[in-house]
Design a protein around this motif. Structure first.
Motif, PDB file in Angstrom:
ATOM      1  N   ALA A   1      10.944  -1.841   2.475  1.00  0.00           N
ATOM      2  CA  ALA A   1      10.929  -1.418   3.518  1.00  0.00           C
ATOM      3  C   ALA A   1      10.692  -0.207   4.070  1.00  0.00           C
ATOM      4  N   ASP A   2       9.879   0.615   3.685  1.00  0.00           N
ATOM      5  CA  ASP A   2       9.405   1.524   4.623  1.00  0.00           C
ATOM      6  C   ASP A   2       8.330   1.896   5.075  1.00  0.00           C
ATOM      7  N   ASP A   3       7.606   0.518   4.442  1.00  0.00           N
ATOM      8  CA  ASP A   3       6.004   0.143   4.295  1.00  0.00           C
ATOM      9  C   ASP A   3       5.944  -1.036   5.967  1.00  0.00           C
ATOM     10  N   TRP A   4       4.660  -1.327   5.958  1.00  0.00           N
ATOM     11  CA  TRP A   4       4.711  -2.772   6.895  1.00  0.00           C
ATOM     12  C   TRP A   4       3.088  -3.551   6.184  1.00  0.00           C
ATOM     13  N   PHE A   5       2.921  -4.203   6.968  1.00  0.00           N
ATOM     14  CA  PHE A   5       2.067  -5.304   6.656  1.00  0.00           C
ATOM     15  C   PHE A   5       1.113  -5.432   7.837  1.00  0.00           C
ATOM     16  N   HIS A   6      -0.518  -5.555   7.367  1.00  0.00           N
ATOM     17  CA  HIS A   6      -1.150  -5.234   8.540  1.00  0.00           C
ATOM     18  C   HIS A   6      -0.931  -7.294   9.048  1.00  0.00           C
TER      19      HIS A   6
ATOM     20  N   THR B   1      -3.693   1.611   3.837  1.00  0.00           N
ATOM     21  CA  THR B   1      -3.486   3.077   4.403  1.00  0.00           C
ATOM     22  C   THR B   1      -2.768   3.325   4.553  1.00  0.00           C
ATOM     23  N   VAL B   2      -2.571   4.722   3.619  1.00  0.00           N
ATOM     24  CA  VAL B   2      -1.670   5.548   3.558  1.00  0.00           C
ATOM     25  C   VAL B   2      -1.388   6.012   4.672  1.00  0.00           C
ATOM     26  N   VAL B   3       0.012   6.177   5.177  1.00  0.00           N
ATOM     27  CA  VAL B   3       0.153   7.148   6.162  1.00  0.00           C
ATOM     28  C   VAL B   3       1.910   8.011   6.369  1.00  0.00           C
ATOM     29  N   GLY B   4       2.500   8.583   6.796  1.00  0.00           N
ATOM     30  CA  GLY B   4       2.834   8.708   6.815  1.00  0.00           C
ATOM     31  C   GLY B   4       4.183   9.291   7.166  1.00  0.00           C
ATOM     32  N   VAL B   5       4.944   9.661   7.604  1.00  0.00           N
ATOM     33  CA  VAL B   5       6.261   9.734   8.204  1.00  0.00           C
ATOM     34  C   VAL B   5       6.166   8.625   9.298  1.00  0.00           C
ATOM     35  N   ASP B   6       5.536   9.795  10.481  1.00  0.00           N
ATOM     36  CA  ASP B   6       5.462   9.483  11.808  1.00  0.00           C
ATOM     37  C   ASP B   6       3.913   8.038  11.799  1.00  0.00           C
TER      38      ASP B   6
ATOM     39  N   HIS C   1      -7.356   3.248   0.860  1.00  0.00           N
ATOM     40  CA  HIS C   1      -6.823   3.232  -0.560  1.00  0.00           C
ATOM     41  C   HIS C   1      -6.595   2.395  -1.300  1.00  0.00           C
ATOM     42  N   PRO C   2      -6.910   2.198  -2.572  1.00  0.00           N
ATOM     43  CA  PRO C   2      -6.911   1.423  -4.049  1.00  0.00           C
ATOM     44  C   PRO C   2      -4.776   0.843  -3.392  1.00  0.00           C
ATOM     45  N   GLY C   3      -4.598   0.004  -3.816  1.00  0.00           N
ATOM     46  CA  GLY C   3      -3.144  -0.895  -3.481  1.00  0.00           C
ATOM     47  C   GLY C   3      -2.504  -0.698  -4.855  1.00  0.00           C
ATOM     48  N   GLY C   4      -1.868  -2.192  -5.452  1.00  0.00           N
ATOM     49  CA  GLY C   4      -1.216  -1.775  -6.966  1.00  0.00           C
ATOM     50  C   GLY C   4       0.423  -1.832  -6.789  1.00  0.00           C
ATOM     51  N   ASN C   5       0.374  -1.208  -5.349  1.00  0.00           N
ATOM     52  CA  ASN C   5       2.332  -1.216  -5.549  1.00  0.00           C
ATOM     53  C   ASN C   5       2.964  -2.235  -4.306  1.00  0.00           C
TER      54      ASN C   5
ATOM     55  N   ALA D   1      -4.107 -10.281 -17.800  1.00  0.00           N
ATOM     56  CA  ALA D   1      -4.288 -11.799 -18.396  1.00  0.00           C
ATOM     57  C   ALA D   1      -5.603 -13.117 -18.015  1.00  0.00           C
ATOM     58  N   GLY D   2      -6.174 -12.151 -16.349  1.00  0.00           N
ATOM     59  CA  GLY D   2      -6.965 -12.881 -16.050  1.00  0.00           C
ATOM     60  C   GLY D   2      -7.086 -14.234 -15.135  1.00  0.00           C
ATOM     61  N   HIS D   3      -6.238 -13.791 -14.381  1.00  0.00           N
ATOM     62  CA  HIS D   3      -5.230 -15.261 -13.515  1.00  0.00           C
ATOM     63  C   HIS D   3      -5.197 -13.945 -12.062  1.00  0.00           C
ATOM     64  N   GLY D   4      -5.451 -12.436 -12.556  1.00  0.00           N
ATOM     65  CA  GLY D   4      -5.527 -11.830 -10.447  1.00  0.00           C
ATOM     66  C   GLY D   4      -7.043 -11.809  -9.480  1.00  0.00           C
ATOM     67  N   HIS D   5      -6.432 -11.106  -8.710  1.00  0.00           N
ATOM     68  CA  HIS D   5      -7.531 -11.413  -7.746  1.00  0.00           C
ATOM     69  C   HIS D   5      -7.590  -9.671  -6.634  1.00  0.00           C
ATOM     70  N   THR D   6      -9.063  -9.201  -6.255  1.00  0.00           N
ATOM     71  CA  THR D   6      -7.616  -8.270  -5.250  1.00  0.00           C
ATOM     72  C   THR D   6      -9.075  -8.324  -4.345  1.00  0.00           C
ATOM     73  N   LEU D   7      -8.415  -7.745  -3.618  1.00  0.00           N
ATOM     74  CA  LEU D   7      -9.055  -7.778  -2.307  1.00  0.00           C
ATOM     75  C   LEU D   7      -9.018  -6.251  -1.688  1.00  0.00           C
ATOM     76  N   THR D   8     -10.144  -5.936  -0.820  1.00  0.00           N
ATOM     77  CA  THR D   8     -10.453  -4.389  -0.592  1.00  0.00           C
ATOM     78  C   THR D   8      -9.951  -4.497   0.692  1.00  0.00           C
ATOM     79  N   GLU D   9      -9.858  -5.270   1.369  1.00  0.00           N
ATOM     80  CA  GLU D   9      -9.557  -5.099   2.777  1.00  0.00           C
ATOM     81  C   GLU D   9      -7.966  -4.294   3.062  1.00  0.00           C
ATOM     82  N   PRO D  10      -7.840  -3.363   3.430  1.00  0.00           N
ATOM     83  CA  PRO D  10      -6.067  -2.329   3.873  1.00  0.00           C
ATOM     84  C   PRO D  10      -5.483  -3.616   4.390  1.00  0.00           C
ATOM     85  N   LEU D  11      -4.313  -4.406   3.804  1.00  0.00           N
ATOM     86  CA  LEU D  11      -3.665  -5.044   4.683  1.00  0.00           C
ATOM     87  C   LEU D  11      -2.963  -5.154   4.850  1.00  0.00           C
TER      88      LEU D  11
END
Length: 316
Positions: free
Chosen positions: A95-100, A123-128, A137-141, A170-180
């Motif tokens: 809830a402290d994050d938001w989607f593109h 995109t890593v952002v601050g409190v504001d 920045h690479p995700g994963g969270n 297990a071979g069933h993933g895919h990574t996008l480099t767009e900051p979404l």
């Protein structure tokens, strides 16, 4: 021949006392760009908040399904997110994050029959809400994942979103480099960075928990992995856990305590057929008596845009 139905996506927002950020999180789900998907639902799980979270939820009650209950913690809330979701795919959101606005559209374009986990950069952002770093920045969270519901359910119960990464291994993933997604750093973030090594010990515990879960699955393997693959991936997570322990000890100045986890990391890397690059980097850090990561910032400070990117809440 009829066209295949569009994938149904459930956005599930996890919230505990993040009322000050929740409106933006909900709005980011409501304002997603149209694409080859159906936004099946938006669910907010209010994990016993004592702030203005219920009031924010009421403002959106015509468009959002609200689940309010006594506090059970992050692990149970994430597990419940998978159980409550009704769509084919789940897009969890802290809830402290938001989607593109292009998050769901872009992820939906990457869906294929063999993919069960799609992750993307952030995109890593601050409190504001303003960017702290000049580059994505690479995700994963939590907020950077889209996971197939049936595959996610096979991993339950989970303690952290790291559990879903097993699908990629297990071979069933895919990574996008767009900051979404926008990943917010603030003093009240879930992972404790106030004590050197605390974040690393937490990640180690999560990796061990996942390794145990994968071994349990070998008794009746899910469709996405064989028993042999589950055992191999389990060893890899035990190796990562050991690596986190080494890092934690170095951050706390306990160099002699690194020997046992360093040996465990080598053993499980061998058993898991993992590349030795991570072990060699860890060995070099022990030889130099220098952690791989810089000590975390004090809780009241905010990294400057030139600071090295911090680890995600639960990055592996």
């Amino acid at each position: 021949m009829t066209n295949a139905p569009l994938p149904r996506i459930s956005c599930v927002i996890l919230c505990h006392n993040y009322g000050r950020y929740l409106d933006r999180a909900i709005t980011s789900c409501l304002e997603q760009e149209a694409g080859n998907y159906t936004l099946h639902e938006i669910v907010v799980i209010d994990d016993g908040s004592t702030d203005d979270t219920p009031e924010i939820c009421r403002r959106h009650q015509d468009h959002v399904r609200i689940v309010r209950r006594p506090q059970r913690g992050f692990a149970q809330t994430l597990t419940d997110a998978v159980l409550l979701a009704e769509g084919d795919w789940i897009a969890p959101l802290d809830a402290d994050d938001w989607f593109h606005p292009a998050k769901l559209r872009t992820c939906a374009e990457a869906i294929t029959p063999d993919r069960l986990l799609i992750d993307h950069w952030e995109t890593v952002v601050g409190v504001d809400g303003r960017p702290l770093l000049p580059e994505p920045h690479p995700g994963g969270n939590t907020s950077t994942l889209l996971v197939r519901r049936d595959a996610a359910r096979s991993l339950l119960p989970v303690t952290n979103e790291i559990h879903f990464h097993a699908l990629r291994d297990a071979g069933h993933g895919h990574t996008l480099t767009e900051p979404l997604a926008n990943y917010r750093l603030h003093p009240a973030s879930m992972t404790d960075r106030t004590l050197n090594g605390s974040s690393q010990h937490y990640r180690a515990d999560v990796c061990v928990d996942l390794a145990d879960r994968l071994i349990a699955l070998t008794a009746a393997p899910p469709a996405w992995a064989t028993a042999a693959a589950l055992r191999r991936i389990s060893h890899r997570y035990r190796a990562r856990a050991a690596g986190h322990r080494v890092e934690a000890h170095l951050q706390r100045g306990h160099r002699l305590h690194t020997l046992r986890p360093l040996a465990a990391m080598l053993y499980h890397s061998l058993r898991g057929h993992a590349p030795f690059s991570a072990w060699l980097r860890t060995l070099a850090s022990v030889a130099r008596d220098r952690p791989l990561a810089a000590p975390p910032p004090a809780p009241a400070t905010v990294p400057t845009p030139t600071s090295p990117p911090p680890l995600g809440r639960s990055a592996v």
